[in-house]
Motif scaffolding. Structure first.
Motif, PDB file in Angstrom:
ATOM      1  N   LEU A 384       0.808  -1.088   0.110  1.00  0.00           N
ATOM      2  CA  LEU A 384      -0.150  -0.206   0.059  1.00  0.00           C
ATOM      3  C   LEU A 384       0.775   1.395  -0.111  1.00  0.00           C
ATOM      4  CD1 LEU A 384      -2.826  -1.078   2.406  1.00  0.00           C
ATOM      5  CD2 LEU A 384      -2.841  -1.193  -0.188  1.00  0.00           C
ATOM      6  N   GLU A 385       1.908   1.261   0.769  1.00  0.00           N
ATOM      7  CA  GLU A 385       2.922   2.432   0.965  1.00  0.00           C
ATOM      8  C   GLU A 385       3.397   2.621  -0.558  1.00  0.00           C
ATOM      9  OE1 GLU A 385       5.599   1.637   3.923  1.00  0.00           O
ATOM     10  OE2 GLU A 385       4.278   2.426   5.338  1.00  0.00           O
ATOM     11  N   ARG A 386       3.743   1.653  -1.370  1.00  0.00           N
ATOM     12  CA  ARG A 386       4.355   1.862  -2.707  1.00  0.00           C
ATOM     13  C   ARG A 386       3.260   2.275  -3.646  1.00  0.00           C
ATOM     14  NH1 ARG A 386       7.168  -4.004  -1.608  1.00  0.00           N
ATOM     15  NH2 ARG A 386       9.457  -3.305  -1.208  1.00  0.00           N
ATOM     16  N   ILE A 387       2.278   1.742  -3.470  1.00  0.00           N
ATOM     17  CA  ILE A 387       0.837   2.128  -4.446  1.00  0.00           C
ATOM     18  C   ILE A 387       0.832   3.832  -4.165  1.00  0.00           C
ATOM     19  CG2 ILE A 387      -1.582   2.141  -4.750  1.00  0.00           C
ATOM     20  CD1 ILE A 387      -1.412  -0.967  -4.549  1.00  0.00           C
ATOM     21  N   ARG A 388       0.701   4.138  -2.910  1.00  0.00           N
ATOM     22  CA  ARG A 388       0.621   5.432  -2.752  1.00  0.00           C
ATOM     23  C   ARG A 388       1.447   6.436  -3.306  1.00  0.00           C
ATOM     24  NH1 ARG A 388      -3.330   8.481  -1.919  1.00  0.00           N
ATOM     25  NH2 ARG A 388      -2.275   9.504  -3.879  1.00  0.00           N
ATOM     26  N   SER A 389       2.760   6.092  -3.092  1.00  0.00           N
ATOM     27  CA  SER A 389       3.821   6.517  -3.595  1.00  0.00           C
ATOM     28  C   SER A 389       3.872   6.843  -5.238  1.00  0.00           C
ATOM     29  CB  SER A 389       5.156   6.020  -3.400  1.00  0.00           C
ATOM     30  OG  SER A 389       5.601   4.967  -4.020  1.00  0.00           O
ATOM     31  N   TRP A 390       3.310   5.728  -5.989  1.00  0.00           N
ATOM     32  CA  TRP A 390       3.121   5.565  -7.569  1.00  0.00           C
ATOM     33  C   TRP A 390       2.043   6.645  -7.790  1.00  0.00           C
ATOM     34  CZ3 TRP A 390       3.335  -0.471  -7.195  1.00  0.00           C
ATOM     35  CH2 TRP A 390       4.734  -0.620  -7.011  1.00  0.00           C
ATOM     36  N   SER A 391       0.882   6.673  -6.890  1.00  0.00           N
ATOM     37  CA  SER A 391      -0.289   7.317  -7.686  1.00  0.00           C
ATOM     38  C   SER A 391      -0.722   8.878  -7.474  1.00  0.00           C
ATOM     39  CB  SER A 391      -1.418   6.740  -6.520  1.00  0.00           C
ATOM     40  OG  SER A 391      -1.181   5.543  -6.653  1.00  0.00           O
ATOM     41  N   GLY A 392       0.817   9.672  -7.047  1.00  0.00           N
ATOM     42  CA  GLY A 392       0.649  10.995  -7.144  1.00  0.00           C
ATOM     43  C   GLY A 392      -0.498  11.511  -6.026  1.00  0.00           C
ATOM     44  N   GLU A 393      -1.252  12.330  -6.581  1.00  0.00           N
ATOM     45  CA  GLU A 393      -2.385  13.133  -5.937  1.00  0.00           C
ATOM     46  C   GLU A 393      -3.736  12.368  -6.185  1.00  0.00           C
ATOM     47  OE1 GLU A 393      -1.886  15.617  -3.568  1.00  0.00           O
ATOM     48  OE2 GLU A 393       0.297  15.089  -4.022  1.00  0.00           O
ATOM     49  N   ALA A 394      -3.502  11.328  -6.811  1.00  0.00           N
ATOM     50  CA  ALA A 394      -4.845  10.609  -6.903  1.00  0.00           C
ATOM     51  C   ALA A 394      -5.559  10.222  -5.676  1.00  0.00           C
ATOM     52  CB  ALA A 394      -4.643   9.489  -7.719  1.00  0.00           C
ATOM     53  N   TYR A 395      -6.729  10.059  -5.623  1.00  0.00           N
ATOM     54  CA  TYR A 395      -7.568   9.470  -4.246  1.00  0.00           C
ATOM     55  C   TYR A 395      -7.649   7.968  -4.576  1.00  0.00           C
ATOM     56  CZ  TYR A 395      -9.535  14.221  -3.532  1.00  0.00           C
ATOM     57  OH  TYR A 395      -9.471  15.733  -3.050  1.00  0.00           O
ATOM     58  N   LEU A 396      -7.370   7.380  -3.489  1.00  0.00           N
ATOM     59  CA  LEU A 396      -7.212   5.973  -3.495  1.00  0.00           C
ATOM     60  C   LEU A 396      -8.469   5.336  -2.643  1.00  0.00           C
ATOM     61  CD1 LEU A 396      -3.643   5.185  -2.460  1.00  0.00           C
ATOM     62  CD2 LEU A 396      -4.843   5.493  -4.935  1.00  0.00           C
ATOM     63  N   LEU A 397      -9.016   4.576  -3.220  1.00  0.00           N
ATOM     64  CA  LEU A 397     -10.279   3.774  -2.571  1.00  0.00           C
ATOM     65  C   LEU A 397     -10.128   2.383  -2.565  1.00  0.00           C
ATOM     66  CD1 LEU A 397     -13.379   3.207  -1.807  1.00  0.00           C
ATOM     67  CD2 LEU A 397     -13.879   3.465  -4.161  1.00  0.00           C
ATOM     68  N   GLY A 398      -9.799   1.945  -1.197  1.00  0.00           N
ATOM     69  CA  GLY A 398      -9.492   0.331  -0.884  1.00  0.00           C
ATOM     70  C   GLY A 398     -10.709  -0.448  -0.928  1.00  0.00           C
ATOM     71  N   CYS A 399     -10.527  -1.560  -1.493  1.00  0.00           N
ATOM     72  CA  CYS A 399     -11.600  -2.521  -1.486  1.00  0.00           C
ATOM     73  C   CYS A 399     -11.217  -3.949  -1.488  1.00  0.00           C
ATOM     74  CB  CYS A 399     -12.440  -2.427  -2.889  1.00  0.00           C
ATOM     75  SG  CYS A 399     -14.064  -3.352  -2.731  1.00  0.00           S
ATOM     76  N   GLY A 400     -11.672  -4.928  -0.691  1.00  0.00           N
ATOM     77  CA  GLY A 400     -11.255  -6.477  -0.645  1.00  0.00           C
ATOM     78  C   GLY A 400      -9.751  -6.338   0.069  1.00  0.00           C
ATOM     79  N   THR A 401      -9.696  -5.696   1.143  1.00  0.00           N
ATOM     80  CA  THR A 401      -8.702  -5.279   1.643  1.00  0.00           C
ATOM     81  C   THR A 401      -8.587  -5.478   3.342  1.00  0.00           C
ATOM     82  OG1 THR A 401      -6.709  -3.578   2.215  1.00  0.00           O
ATOM     83  CG2 THR A 401      -8.930  -2.832   2.041  1.00  0.00           C
ATOM     84  N   PRO A 402      -7.523  -6.210   4.006  1.00  0.00           N
ATOM     85  CA  PRO A 402      -7.701  -5.894   5.375  1.00  0.00           C
ATOM     86  C   PRO A 402      -7.536  -4.246   5.807  1.00  0.00           C
ATOM     87  CG  PRO A 402      -5.931  -7.594   4.741  1.00  0.00           C
ATOM     88  CD  PRO A 402      -6.455  -6.942   3.523  1.00  0.00           C
ATOM     89  N   LEU A 403      -8.204  -3.937   6.679  1.00  0.00           N
ATOM     90  CA  LEU A 403      -8.391  -2.581   6.904  1.00  0.00           C
ATOM     91  C   LEU A 403      -7.603  -1.715   7.615  1.00  0.00           C
ATOM     92  CD1 LEU A 403     -12.437  -2.391   7.862  1.00  0.00           C
ATOM     93  CD2 LEU A 403     -11.172  -2.445   5.713  1.00  0.00           C
ATOM     94  N   ALA A 404      -7.025  -2.215   8.821  1.00  0.00           N
ATOM     95  CA  ALA A 404      -5.949  -1.343   9.442  1.00  0.00           C
ATOM     96  C   ALA A 404      -4.696  -1.053   8.906  1.00  0.00           C
ATOM     97  CB  ALA A 404      -5.857  -2.189  10.851  1.00  0.00           C
ATOM     98  N   PRO A 405      -3.958  -1.894   7.809  1.00  0.00           N
ATOM     99  CA  PRO A 405      -2.661  -1.516   7.183  1.00  0.00           C
ATOM    100  C   PRO A 405      -3.134  -0.212   6.441  1.00  0.00           C
ATOM    101  CG  PRO A 405      -3.018  -3.644   7.236  1.00  0.00           C
ATOM    102  CD  PRO A 405      -4.430  -3.345   7.713  1.00  0.00           C
ATOM    103  N   GLY A 406      -4.362  -0.010   5.905  1.00  0.00           N
ATOM    104  CA  GLY A 406      -4.792   1.091   5.056  1.00  0.00           C
ATOM    105  C   GLY A 406      -5.042   2.486   5.646  1.00  0.00           C
ATOM    106  N   PHE A 407      -5.036   2.396   6.962  1.00  0.00           N
ATOM    107  CA  PHE A 407      -5.259   3.579   7.720  1.00  0.00           C
ATOM    108  C   PHE A 407      -4.045   4.545   7.354  1.00  0.00           C
ATOM    109  CE2 PHE A 407      -7.421   1.348  11.660  1.00  0.00           C
ATOM    110  CZ  PHE A 407      -8.346   1.067  10.901  1.00  0.00           C
TER     111      PHE A 407
END
Length: 560
Positions: A384-407
């Motif tokens: 998730l940290e890598r995806i966040r770094s690759w996605s610039g300012e795009a909003y991220l909507l998580g789905c089908g994911t363990p929740l707490a690591p996405g906080f």
């Protein structure tokens, strides 16, 4: 405030692979274990640190304390990932195991394969956090601060009169001090305890706002096309309905995993499609499932070494999806090839194509099995940290994911299952599949996880559907879904085309306009399946039955 479980009653056990057992009580400091206690205004914090001698492998870790739970109390079972049913249970209830016949098809969707989970009558397990409450009293919140390092699974053991806290760290090889457990025990009203938990999480401020939008999935599924998207865009423009997001779901790509290979149904290309959406004032959104690839994909043919392996060394099947023509496989999100490819995908989608919102699905596949070097929690967080770094300012909507690591990473996150076009999916319910497509399961989880809203991200309760065509829910069921989502949700999606709306949908939209921005609601479980949603001005009640559901509006306005 004094907890019902005194801090000094907690004990711990850490077993190592070499047979060594480390046992003690909270507050003790030993050579290899520091187990500290910190008093707090609403309770206390327990932290357990393991100090290995050289490189050592952990076999198990648990903490436990005696407690008695009354039969009339509610215990919250937070599911392993977004789709997993998250609901209040009585202490004598049982969380079912998936039937054996279904395990090859969907056994990795949840926690069915995770060894630390105990099951049986009187055992309620909950990932990352749990609650104990009565209908009219303060609640107790037990909540982990360590979910980026190792998942925490709380077990209410009515059979043993224990609260057991198990840490998902089996087989973890460590060579330096690590925090195995770090959790809060809090008591107070629901807002007090959840606010305290989030304060201790030290998350960045939320940047996402309340938002409404359209998604292609719940009407067109994998048959989405450029013309379908344009027809819906035109309809929302004609009817003067301004949306924040317009999201193209699964079906634009030639196969899951081949994200830059676009189907002929989008002849103008994905960049032009984003420009068309952007011209309406909505942010373009796109669906991706970066941790999986289906069996038809060129990715699997060209890079079989990117696939995770199961315990027998075979390619790891993450599940079976008939819409993808069969099996799909879990990818190794630590593989250098995957990292290079997915960075290219995200940078292309965001920077070149112009999509400002990404729905990220089937993320659980990244952590089906841990490795000796990385726990499930670490695998999830690193991806998730890598995806966040690759996605610039795009909003991220998580789905089908363990929740707490996405906080602190997701701007929006799904908090329940996919809704069904009926109230319930009977076959999947018979399978005892807790991640099933089900309107009932979705609504249960929206109610169970509502306190996350506006604290760790913006809650996505999944879509509401008011249309008549391609629909098998009753008017009362559609009203319940719409109103619950409008009150408790912070990302309000539909897949309807407003040009089809008659009198009922239009009346519901008027109700939505009145209530959408008010978010000071509190959910209280009353009887089995019956819930109260209250603010300082209004009370609503709803009933979630196994065969249908109903919204019950109170006629009395609350006054101070």
């Amino acid at each position: 405030m004094e907890s019902r479980i005194p801090a000094e009653k907690w004990s711990y056990e850490v077993w190592l692979a070499d047979g060594q057992q480390l046992i003690g009580h909270v507050g003790e400091t030993k050579e290899q274990i520091y187990c500290t206690l910190e008093p707090l205004d609403l309770g206390y914090r327990i932290r357990l640190q393991f100090n290995p001698k050289g490189k050592q492998t952990i076999r198990s870790c648990r903490l436990y304390a005696p407690t008695n739970t009354a039969n009339e109390e509610w215990l919250l079972a937070n599911g392993f990932q977004s789709w997993t049913e998250s609901y209040w249970h009585r202490p004598t209830a049982e969380i079912p195991q998936l039937r054996k016949i279904a395990r090859p098809l969907m056994g990795y969707y949840g926690d069915y394969h995770i060894d630390i989970v105990s099951r049986g009558p009187g055992i309620i397990h909950s990932w990352s956090w749990t609650e104990r409450r009565q209908s009219t009293s303060d609640i107790e919140l037990f909540a982990s601060l360590n979910e980026n390092t190792a998942f925490t699974c709380f077990h209410w053991r009515n059979d043993l009169n224990l609260l057991e806290v198990k840490i998902d760290c089996t087989g973890w090889e460590v060579g330096e001090p690590v925090i195995l457990a770090d959790f809060l025990v809090l008591q107070g009203n629901v807002n007090e305890v959840y606010d305290s938990w989030v304060e201790h999480l030290e998350l960045p401020p939320l940047r996402a706002k309340l938002a409404r939008g359209w998604t292609s999935w719940y009407q067109h599924y994998t048959s989405v096309s450029e013309s379908i998207v344009e027809d819906n865009l035109d309809a929302f423009q004609v009817f003067g309905k301004q949306l924040d997001f317009f999201q193209i779901d699964d079906g634009f790509q030639t196969a899951v995993g081949d994200w830059l290979s676009i189907r002929n149904q989008f002849p103008s290309g994905m960049a032009n499609m984003a420009k068309r959406i952007d011209a309406t004032g909505a942010t373009p959104g796109l669906w991706l499932a970066p941790a999986v690839a289906d069996r038809r994909s060129d990715l699997l043919k060209r890079h079989p070494d990117w696939v995770q392996r199961d315990k027998h060394g075979k390619p790891l099947k993450a599940g079976y999806n008939p819409l993808w023509k069969g099996w799909f496989y879990a990818l190794n999100t630590e593989h250098e090839g995957w990292l290079t490819y997915m960075q290219e995908v995200f940078e292309t989608v965001v920077d070149d194509w112009g999509y400002g919102m990404l729905k990220l699905d089937f993320l659980y596949a990244a952590c089906i099995y841990p490795t000796p070097e990385l726990t499930r929690a670490q695998l999830m967080r690193r991806m998730l940290e890598r995806i966040r770094s690759w996605s610039g300012e795009a909003y991220l909507l998580g789905c089908g994911t363990p929740l707490a690591p996405g906080f602190g990473i997701f701007d929006y996150c799904r908090i329940g299952a996919d809704i069904h076009l009926r109230w319930e999916h009977r076959l999947l319910r018979w399978f005892r599949h807790r991640e099933r497509v089900s309107t009932l399961v979705a609504m249960r989880s929206v109610l169970g996880r509502w306190p996350l809203a506006g604290r760790v991200w913006r809650n996505d309760p999944d879509v509401y559907l008011l249309r008549e065509e391609n629909m098998h829910m009753t008017t009362a069921e559609r009203q319940l879904v719409h109103r619950t989502n409008a009150l408790l949700g912070e990302l309000l999606f539909t897949s309807d085309n407003p040009s089809t709306y008659g009198s009922f949908p239009k009346k519901e939209e008027e109700w939505q306009t009145k209530h959408w921005t008010e978010k000071n609601w509190v959910v209280t479980p009353e009887q089995d399946g019956d819930f109260k949603i209250t603010s300082d001005k209004q009370t609503y009640r709803l009933s979630l039955g196994t065969t249908t559901g109903k919204w019950k509006e109170e006629s009395v306005t609350n006054q101070e």
